[in-house]
Write a protein that holds these residues in place. Structure first.
Motif, mmCIF file in Angstrom:
data_model
loop_
_atom_site.group_PDB
_atom_site.id
_atom_site.type_symbol
_atom_site.label_atom_id
_atom_site.label_comp_id
_atom_site.label_asym_id
_atom_site.label_seq_id
_atom_site.Cartn_x
_atom_site.Cartn_y
_atom_site.Cartn_z
ATOM 1 N N ALA A 146 0.844 -1.203 0.000
ATOM 2 C CA ALA A 146 0.000 0.000 0.000
ATOM 3 C C ALA A 146 0.874 1.246 0.000
ATOM 4 O O ALA A 146 1.927 1.279 0.638
ATOM 5 N N GLY A 147 0.419 2.251 -0.728
ATOM 6 C CA GLY A 147 1.103 3.540 -0.755
ATOM 7 C C GLY A 147 0.078 4.654 -0.785
ATOM 8 O O GLY A 147 -1.053 4.468 -1.257
ATOM 9 N N ALA A 148 0.450 5.821 -0.255
ATOM 10 C CA ALA A 148 -0.505 6.934 -0.169
ATOM 11 C C ALA A 148 0.220 8.267 -0.286
ATOM 12 O O ALA A 148 1.414 8.370 0.028
ATOM 13 N N VAL A 149 -0.526 9.273 -0.728
ATOM 14 C CA VAL A 149 -0.008 10.648 -0.783
ATOM 15 C C VAL A 149 -1.083 11.615 -0.326
ATOM 16 O O VAL A 149 -2.285 11.330 -0.419
ATOM 17 N N ILE A 150 -0.642 12.756 0.145
ATOM 18 C CA ILE A 150 -1.517 13.908 0.377
ATOM 19 C C ILE A 150 -1.191 14.927 -0.700
ATOM 20 O O ILE A 150 -0.019 15.268 -0.918
ATOM 21 N N ILE A 151 -2.223 15.386 -1.421
ATOM 22 C CA ILE A 151 -2.022 16.452 -2.401
ATOM 23 C C ILE A 151 -2.838 17.674 -1.983
ATOM 24 O O ILE A 151 -3.922 17.545 -1.420
ATOM 25 N N GLU A 152 -2.285 18.860 -2.253
ATOM 26 C CA GLU A 152 -3.011 20.085 -1.920
ATOM 27 C C GLU A 152 -2.591 21.221 -2.834
ATOM 28 O O GLU A 152 -1.585 21.135 -3.557
ATOM 29 N N LEU A 153 -3.359 22.314 -2.788
ATOM 30 C CA LEU A 153 -3.054 23.516 -3.551
ATOM 31 C C LEU A 153 -1.856 24.213 -2.917
ATOM 32 O O LEU A 153 -1.797 24.403 -1.703
ATOM 33 N N THR A 154 -0.870 24.559 -3.758
ATOM 34 C CA THR A 154 0.340 25.234 -3.266
ATOM 35 C C THR A 154 0.522 26.563 -3.975
ATOM 36 O O THR A 154 -0.149 26.852 -4.973
ATOM 37 N N ASN A 155 1.442 27.358 -3.484
ATOM 38 C CA ASN A 155 1.616 28.719 -3.983
ATOM 39 C C ASN A 155 2.583 28.853 -5.151
ATOM 40 O O ASN A 155 2.831 29.956 -5.618
ATOM 41 N N ASP A 156 3.159 27.742 -5.616
ATOM 42 C CA ASP A 156 4.034 27.859 -6.786
ATOM 43 C C ASP A 156 3.412 27.135 -7.967
ATOM 44 O O ASP A 156 2.359 26.524 -7.862
ATOM 45 N N SER A 157 4.078 27.186 -9.094
ATOM 46 C CA SER A 157 3.523 26.607 -10.326
ATOM 47 C C SER A 157 4.010 25.186 -10.565
ATOM 48 O O SER A 157 3.763 24.610 -11.626
ATOM 49 N N ASN A 158 4.710 24.615 -9.586
ATOM 50 C CA ASN A 158 5.168 23.235 -9.729
ATOM 51 C C ASN A 158 4.030 22.269 -9.420
ATOM 52 O O ASN A 158 2.867 22.653 -9.359
ATOM 53 N N GLY A 159 4.353 21.009 -9.205
ATOM 54 C CA GLY A 159 3.330 20.007 -8.925
ATOM 55 C C GLY A 159 2.901 19.309 -10.195
ATOM 56 O O GLY A 159 3.717 19.036 -11.085
ATOM 57 N N ILE A 160 1.629 18.986 -10.301
ATOM 58 C CA ILE A 160 1.104 18.264 -11.464
ATOM 59 C C ILE A 160 1.014 19.226 -12.650
ATOM 60 O O ILE A 160 0.247 20.187 -12.627
ATOM 61 N N LEU A 161 1.790 18.935 -13.686
ATOM 62 C CA LEU A 161 1.834 19.823 -14.860
ATOM 63 C C LEU A 161 0.908 19.359 -15.976
ATOM 64 O O LEU A 161 0.401 20.177 -16.742
ATOM 65 N N ALA A 162 0.719 18.049 -16.097
ATOM 66 C CA ALA A 162 -0.143 17.517 -17.155
ATOM 67 C C ALA A 162 -0.471 16.069 -16.843
ATOM 68 O O ALA A 162 0.263 15.396 -16.103
ATOM 69 N N HIS A 163 -1.579 15.597 -17.407
ATOM 70 C CA HIS A 163 -1.932 14.187 -17.257
ATOM 71 C C HIS A 163 -2.653 13.696 -18.499
ATOM 72 O O HIS A 163 -3.171 14.494 -19.296
ATOM 73 N N ASN A 164 -2.705 12.378 -18.648
ATOM 74 C CA ASN A 164 -3.255 11.779 -19.858
ATOM 75 C C ASN A 164 -3.778 10.388 -19.510
ATOM 76 O O ASN A 164 -3.060 9.601 -18.896
ATOM 77 N N SER A 165 -5.029 10.100 -19.829
ATOM 78 C CA SER A 165 -5.620 8.795 -19.519
ATOM 79 C C SER A 165 -6.397 8.266 -20.723
ATOM 80 O O SER A 165 -6.890 9.038 -21.545
#
Length: 351
Positions: free
Chosen positions: A183-202
């Motif tokens: 099992a693996g887990a993450v916490i994601i949230e809104l941050t003040n910089d432009s990094n993080g998730i840039l694009a996705h494709n499904s």
């Protein structure tokens, strides 16, 4: 503003099952006939293709929702947040809670609801639900959490991938050696910089491919009606090496990031040879050789735990537990997965 991973956690079962444990197993062909080769030959050929030397199984007293809770607790602690502030708990799995000695999946209530209960979260506005998307389920959960946050519906999401595949394998099927628990887990949230998730494709390919992974009877021809996870290995391999590199490239193009900026590729730990072929074909699209140390792997030690492989790999990587691999602020990572459905997805992320 960006959506970033602010905490990671995992649960790696302590029970190590080495390949030699299968040396006396009776392996059969799909028609029930015995293999002509010895188990030693079967196991060595398996290791050479998959890269798996051992896998991890949970103890008899644990279930998928239990280890999902352990991973979630670790991610919450790592993020240093108040669990009552979590808006969504999204839990990716495939078979629910399958108690030891049973083959029946239990999904009532949902595993996400069970994890929320175990976390003792009182806030009714914390919405908990499960996602069934095959092995790419954890990435898809992150994509959904990202959408909730970007739309203003949520601020923090807990996304978990957990599975106990050891409970639903046919012992007469040599593919049973692939599967593992974790099992693996993450916490994601809104941050003040432009990094993080840039694009996705499904994408979901179902016209001819929907049943490349399926539930089927044991290869041992008994009267028992128990069904197990089955797969058309050659078809899955051909599908993955054809479609996943293109999905990754399309996602990278959408992100605006140049291929030379990619530091690591975190790919679903399904099969070492298949993953190497996917990465090779991906870089071939850019007329490049595969960079050294771009693809950390845990399949040799942990096996294939489906939705859990990528979040556990990420947690181990960020915490310095994988030799010759590290990540620092500003690094670009591509996540990619393929699995039952047949579903594929990719995500470009900048630390």
């Amino acid at each position: 503003m960006g959506v970033s991973i602010i905490g990671t956690g995992s649960y790696i079962p302590e029970n190590q099952v080495k390949n030699i444990a299968f040396s006396k197993q009776e392996f059969l062909n799909s028609d029930g006939s015995p293999f002509q080769a010895t188990n030693e030959v079967i196991i060595e050929k398996f290791r050479a293709i998959t890269g798996i030397n051992e896998r991890r199984y949970v103890g008899k007293d644990l279930n998928t929702s239990d280890i999902a809770f352990f991973a979630a607790e670790n991610a919450i602690l790592d993020a240093n947040i108040d669990r009552e502030d979590i808006d969504y708990i999204i839990l990716a799995h495939n078979f629910g809670d399958v108690s030891w000695g049973s083959s029946q999946g239990d999904t009532l209530p949902s595993l996400a609801s069970r994890v929320k209960n175990k976390l003792r979260i009182k806030n009714p506005k914390c919405v908990a639900y499960d996602i069934l998307f095959g092995c790419p389920g954890w990435i898809e959960g992150v994509i959904q959490g990202h959408a909730f946050i970007k739309s203003g519906i949520a601020k923090k999401c807990l996304v978990i991938g957990a599975e106990t595949l050891s409970r639903i394998v046919d012992p007469y099927d040599r593919d049973s050696m692939i599967y593992a628990d974790g099992a693996g887990a993450v916490i994601i949230e809104l941050t003040n910089d432009s990094n993080g998730i840039l694009a996705h494709n499904s994408a979901s390919y179902t016209y001819e491919e929907a049943y490349f992974l399926f539930y089927g009877k044991s290869y041992h021809k008994t009267q028992e009606e128990t069904r197990y996870i089955k797969m058309l290995g050659r078809k899955i391999y051909e599908f993955a090496v054809t479609h996943v590199p293109k999905a990754m490239a399309a996602c990278l193009e959408k992100s605006g990031i140049d291929i030379t900026e990619v530091k690591k590729i975190l790919i679903h730990q399904a099969n070492e040879k298949m993953d190497e072929a996917i990465i090779s074909r991906f870089y071939a699209l850019y007329h490049m050789d595969v960079p050294k140390h771009c693809m950390p792997m845990t399949i040799g030690e942990f096996g294939n735990s489906s939705v859990a492989t990528i979040p556990t790999l990420l947690d181990c990587l960020l915490k310095g537990k994988i030799e010759n691999h590290n990540l620092t602020k500003g690094d670009v990572v591509i996540f990619a997965s393929v699995g039952a459905g047949m579903n594929i997805n990719a995500m470009v992320y900048k630390l």
